[in-house]
Design a protein around this motif. Structure first.
Motif, PDB file in Angstrom:
ATOM      1  N   SER A  39       1.146   0.534   0.607  1.00  0.00           N
ATOM      2  CA  SER A  39      -0.240   0.847   0.649  1.00  0.00           C
ATOM      3  C   SER A  39      -1.090   0.281  -0.645  1.00  0.00           C
ATOM      4  O   SER A  39      -2.275  -0.033  -0.546  1.00  0.00           O
ATOM      5  CB  SER A  39      -0.581   2.312   0.453  1.00  0.00           C
ATOM      6  N   SER A  40      -0.115  -0.079  -1.735  1.00  0.00           N
ATOM      7  CA  SER A  40      -0.833  -0.545  -3.063  1.00  0.00           C
ATOM      8  C   SER A  40      -1.344  -2.012  -2.763  1.00  0.00           C
ATOM      9  O   SER A  40      -1.986  -2.442  -3.522  1.00  0.00           O
ATOM     10  CB  SER A  40       0.131  -0.584  -4.216  1.00  0.00           C
ATOM     11  N   PHE A  41      -0.684  -2.620  -1.473  1.00  0.00           N
ATOM     12  CA  PHE A  41      -1.171  -4.106  -1.543  1.00  0.00           C
ATOM     13  C   PHE A  41      -2.414  -4.005  -0.659  1.00  0.00           C
ATOM     14  O   PHE A  41      -2.912  -5.254  -0.522  1.00  0.00           O
ATOM     15  CB  PHE A  41       0.143  -4.728  -0.634  1.00  0.00           C
ATOM     16  N   ILE A  42      -2.836  -3.058  -0.053  1.00  0.00           N
ATOM     17  CA  ILE A  42      -4.093  -3.275   0.642  1.00  0.00           C
ATOM     18  C   ILE A  42      -5.221  -3.466  -0.121  1.00  0.00           C
ATOM     19  O   ILE A  42      -5.517  -2.915  -1.376  1.00  0.00           O
ATOM     20  CB  ILE A  42      -4.416  -1.798   1.518  1.00  0.00           C
ATOM     21  N   PRO A  43      -5.941  -4.620   0.241  1.00  0.00           N
ATOM     22  CA  PRO A  43      -7.163  -5.090  -0.608  1.00  0.00           C
ATOM     23  C   PRO A  43      -8.340  -3.948  -0.836  1.00  0.00           C
ATOM     24  O   PRO A  43      -8.262  -3.045  -0.019  1.00  0.00           O
ATOM     25  CB  PRO A  43      -7.865  -6.279   0.408  1.00  0.00           C
ATOM     26  N   GLY A  44      -8.778  -3.902  -2.226  1.00  0.00           N
ATOM     27  CA  GLY A  44      -9.694  -2.715  -2.560  1.00  0.00           C
ATOM     28  C   GLY A  44     -11.022  -2.725  -1.672  1.00  0.00           C
ATOM     29  O   GLY A  44     -11.671  -1.856  -1.889  1.00  0.00           O
ATOM     30  N   ASP A  45     -11.199  -3.952  -0.781  1.00  0.00           N
ATOM     31  CA  ASP A  45     -12.501  -3.578  -0.173  1.00  0.00           C
ATOM     32  C   ASP A  45     -12.449  -3.039   1.162  1.00  0.00           C
ATOM     33  O   ASP A  45     -13.253  -3.289   2.156  1.00  0.00           O
ATOM     34  CB  ASP A  45     -13.310  -5.129  -0.148  1.00  0.00           C
ATOM     35  N   GLU A  46     -11.262  -2.525   1.613  1.00  0.00           N
ATOM     36  CA  GLU A  46     -11.060  -1.958   2.776  1.00  0.00           C
ATOM     37  C   GLU A  46     -11.201  -0.320   2.757  1.00  0.00           C
ATOM     38  O   GLU A  46     -10.623   0.251   1.835  1.00  0.00           O
ATOM     39  CB  GLU A  46      -9.651  -2.480   3.510  1.00  0.00           C
ATOM     40  N   ARG A  47     -11.576   0.102   3.860  1.00  0.00           N
ATOM     41  CA  ARG A  47     -11.630   1.647   4.025  1.00  0.00           C
ATOM     42  C   ARG A  47     -10.048   2.233   4.550  1.00  0.00           C
ATOM     43  O   ARG A  47      -9.840   1.771   5.637  1.00  0.00           O
ATOM     44  CB  ARG A  47     -12.794   2.185   4.985  1.00  0.00           C
ATOM     45  N   ILE A  48      -9.777   3.127   3.745  1.00  0.00           N
ATOM     46  CA  ILE A  48      -8.265   3.540   4.240  1.00  0.00           C
ATOM     47  C   ILE A  48      -8.528   4.897   4.484  1.00  0.00           C
ATOM     48  O   ILE A  48      -9.023   5.862   3.590  1.00  0.00           O
ATOM     49  CB  ILE A  48      -7.415   3.340   2.975  1.00  0.00           C
ATOM     50  N   VAL A  49      -7.894   5.529   5.552  1.00  0.00           N
ATOM     51  CA  VAL A  49      -7.718   6.811   5.970  1.00  0.00           C
ATOM     52  C   VAL A  49      -6.212   7.197   5.904  1.00  0.00           C
ATOM     53  O   VAL A  49      -5.619   6.510   6.667  1.00  0.00           O
ATOM     54  CB  VAL A  49      -8.500   7.257   7.322  1.00  0.00           C
ATOM     55  N   THR A  50      -5.738   8.171   5.076  1.00  0.00           N
ATOM     56  CA  THR A  50      -4.429   8.623   5.206  1.00  0.00           C
ATOM     57  C   THR A  50      -4.412  10.001   5.825  1.00  0.00           C
ATOM     58  O   THR A  50      -5.412  10.858   5.535  1.00  0.00           O
ATOM     59  CB  THR A  50      -4.011   8.843   3.560  1.00  0.00           C
ATOM     60  N   ILE A  51      -3.471  10.273   6.514  1.00  0.00           N
ATOM     61  CA  ILE A  51      -3.332  11.551   7.175  1.00  0.00           C
ATOM     62  C   ILE A  51      -1.831  11.921   7.027  1.00  0.00           C
ATOM     63  O   ILE A  51      -0.730  11.170   7.110  1.00  0.00           O
ATOM     64  CB  ILE A  51      -3.256  11.113   8.804  1.00  0.00           C
ATOM     65  N   GLU A  52      -1.685  13.309   6.656  1.00  0.00           N
ATOM     66  CA  GLU A  52      -0.509  13.658   6.059  1.00  0.00           C
ATOM     67  C   GLU A  52      -0.157  15.207   6.376  1.00  0.00           C
ATOM     68  O   GLU A  52      -1.228  15.897   6.416  1.00  0.00           O
ATOM     69  CB  GLU A  52      -0.141  13.342   4.352  1.00  0.00           C
ATOM     70  N   ASP A  53       1.085  15.636   6.367  1.00  0.00           N
ATOM     71  CA  ASP A  53       1.451  16.829   6.497  1.00  0.00           C
ATOM     72  C   ASP A  53       0.996  17.901   5.154  1.00  0.00           C
ATOM     73  O   ASP A  53       0.401  18.937   5.105  1.00  0.00           O
ATOM     74  CB  ASP A  53       2.704  17.385   6.767  1.00  0.00           C
ATOM     75  N   ALA A  54       1.367  17.174   4.047  1.00  0.00           N
ATOM     76  CA  ALA A  54       1.115  17.578   2.827  1.00  0.00           C
ATOM     77  C   ALA A  54       0.942  16.443   1.947  1.00  0.00           C
ATOM     78  O   ALA A  54       1.630  15.764   1.718  1.00  0.00           O
ATOM     79  CB  ALA A  54       2.261  18.192   2.220  1.00  0.00           C
ATOM     80  N   ALA A  55      -0.274  16.302   1.276  1.00  0.00           N
ATOM     81  CA  ALA A  55      -0.966  15.005   0.733  1.00  0.00           C
ATOM     82  C   ALA A  55       0.027  14.713  -0.294  1.00  0.00           C
ATOM     83  O   ALA A  55       0.032  15.426  -1.439  1.00  0.00           O
ATOM     84  CB  ALA A  55      -2.476  15.485   0.495  1.00  0.00           C
ATOM     85  N   GLU A  56       0.464  13.618  -0.303  1.00  0.00           N
ATOM     86  CA  GLU A  56       1.696  13.034  -1.160  1.00  0.00           C
ATOM     87  C   GLU A  56       1.444  11.554  -1.835  1.00  0.00           C
ATOM     88  O   GLU A  56       1.390  11.246  -2.800  1.00  0.00           O
ATOM     89  CB  GLU A  56       2.994  12.871  -0.742  1.00  0.00           C
ATOM     90  N   LEU A  57       0.505  10.772  -0.909  1.00  0.00           N
ATOM     91  CA  LEU A  57       0.232   9.621  -1.114  1.00  0.00           C
ATOM     92  C   LEU A  57      -0.791   9.491  -2.263  1.00  0.00           C
ATOM     93  O   LEU A  57      -1.688  10.168  -2.464  1.00  0.00           O
ATOM     94  CB  LEU A  57      -0.442   8.821  -0.015  1.00  0.00           C
TER      95      LEU A  57
END
Length: 435
Positions: free
Chosen positions: A229-247
């Protein structure tokens, strides 16, 4: 010798007695403040330590400085932290804390299990600690819902099981997350990745490939997902979905969603599947699912197939081929009466790359396969390994695995898809002699 042991026992009883009386007095003086949501944590720490010092000074029989320090540490851990496991949660060498009943605590250090010296006073003490952890994020655990997944404020993953499901007393498992998450350089230093494969995976993420990170329990999938995930460019909108927020993503434009269990009436549950469906309406450039383990696989495939390229998720499996089988099974769990061939065509069309990870016998976590998902041939999805873990070097004198990821010499077909995102890869990365 007997006299010395008796004296030590008496001293221990004396300390327990002092702890009990100090604890009671602290709760009497500070009771309402301990659960005051508006009170700043630093201010609460300061108040507790101040009252603790006053109460200890007022004791009839003075304690030695070492005993006083011990009582102070244990009581402040109990009130401000998580009791006897607090020192292990602070210890950077401990990666997992496992409590099997109030008098049995185990730790994972450097991939190996070792018993801890501490214990909880009794089952009630352990239950208070579990309640403190889960109540902070609005979860609960009791006889009606005796299992719970939760997290600590730093993102560490928590699982608790209480009686009657846990036969020998409550079980608590905490998988710690580093406050400063591991980066790609850390994985290279640990030998999980080679510099060349790191460059390749970075190019795959920037090239908007759909990636599945697979592996067994404790193989390090979430850490690898964080790194990808750290490689994703900073100008993109990211939605993360988790059972328990860890990322722990460093980009600015991140929306974090967390599933919710049902309430005491069995209502109000919001599943990963609900969140994946909802995320499609949030204009995401990337969807990242912490773990796919049920019918949400169908919605994840649909997202990957409907223009949300560059999505990443993790799932449990034993190898790249098994990853596809599990994906098929989970799609069938959605209750759709789909033919297996149709599901496989969806998977082959949606998924570009599988990054498979394993925890080896020496406790190290290594990426063992970087595999391209190609097309259907007949009724079978074709897989092509691009990098494979070579274990032929064997082990060193300390039992550490000397194997490493090596290129198979095959060039992936998705390089053309990556070029549409203006991402190119040095062809020499796939040269077998280079790695």
């Amino acid at each position: 010798m007997v006299a010395r042991r008796t004296a030590a026992g008496q001293n221990s009883d004396r300390i327990d007695e002092v702890k009990s009386s100090v604890h009671t007095e602290l709760l009497r003086q500070l009771g309402p403040h301990l659960y005051d949501a508006d009170m700043d944590q630093d201010e609460l720490d300061q108040r507790v330590r101040q009252v603790l010092a006053e109460v200890l000074s007022a004791q009839d029989r003075p304690l030695s400085s070492s005993d006083r320090a011990r009582v102070t540490s244990e009581i402040s851990d109990d009130i401000l932290g998580y009791g006897p496991i607090e020192p292990y949660l602070r210890d950077p060498d401990v990666s997992e804390v496992m409590v099997n009943g109030h008098n049995s605590i185990w730790l994972e250090k450097k991939g190996k299990l070792v018993p801890a010296e501490a214990t909880f006073a009794d089952e009630a003490h352990l239950r208070r600690t579990i309640d403190k952890i889960v109540s902070r994020i609005g979860r609960r655990v009791d006889e009606s819902s005796p299992m719970v997944d939760a997290r600590l404020p730093d993102g560490s993953r928590v699982n608790a099981v209480v009686p009657p499901l846990a036969v020998d007393g409550s079980a608590l498992t905490i998988r710690k997350f580093a406050t400063d998450p591991l980066g790609v350089d850390d994985l290279i230093n640990f030998g999980s990745l080679s510099p060349q494969t790191a460059d390749f995976i970075e190019a795959c993420v920037r090239g908007r490939l759909n990636i599945i990170v697979s592996g067994g329990t404790g193989a390090g999938k979430t850490t690898t997902l964080n790194v990808l995930s750290s490689f994703i460019p900073g100008d993109e909108r990211i939605v993360t979905i988790e059972d328990a927020a860890e990322l722990q993503l460093k980009q600015e434009h991140v929306v974090r969603l967390e599933s919710r269990p049902s309430n005491i009436e069995g209502k109000g549950a919001v599943t990963i599947r609900d969140l994946v469906k909802n995320s499609l309406r949030m204009r995401p450039d990337r969807i990242i699912v912490g773990e796919v383990r049920d019918a949400s696989a169908l919605d994840m495939l649909q997202a990957m197939n409907t223009g949300h390229d560059g999505s990443i998720c993790t799932l449990h499996s034993n190898g790249p081929r098994d990853t596809l089988s599990r994906m098929e099974t989970m799609v069938l769990m959605a209750g759709m009466d789909l033919p297996v061939r149709a599901i496989r065509e969806q998977v082959a069309s949606a998924v570009d790359l599988i990054v498979h990870q394993a925890r080896l016998k020496d406790g190290s976590r290594r990426i063992t396969h970087i595999t391209e998902v190609e097309r259907m041939e007949g009724d079978v999805i074709t897989l092509q390994d691009i990098f494979v873990f070579d274990s032929t070097p064997g082990f060193d004198a300390d039992g550490r695995n000397l194997g490493r990821l090596r290129s198979t010499g095959l060039r992936p077909k998705f390089l053309e898809k990556m070029s549409h995102s203006n991402v190119t890869v040095d062809p020499m990365l796939f040269h077998t002699d280079r790695i």
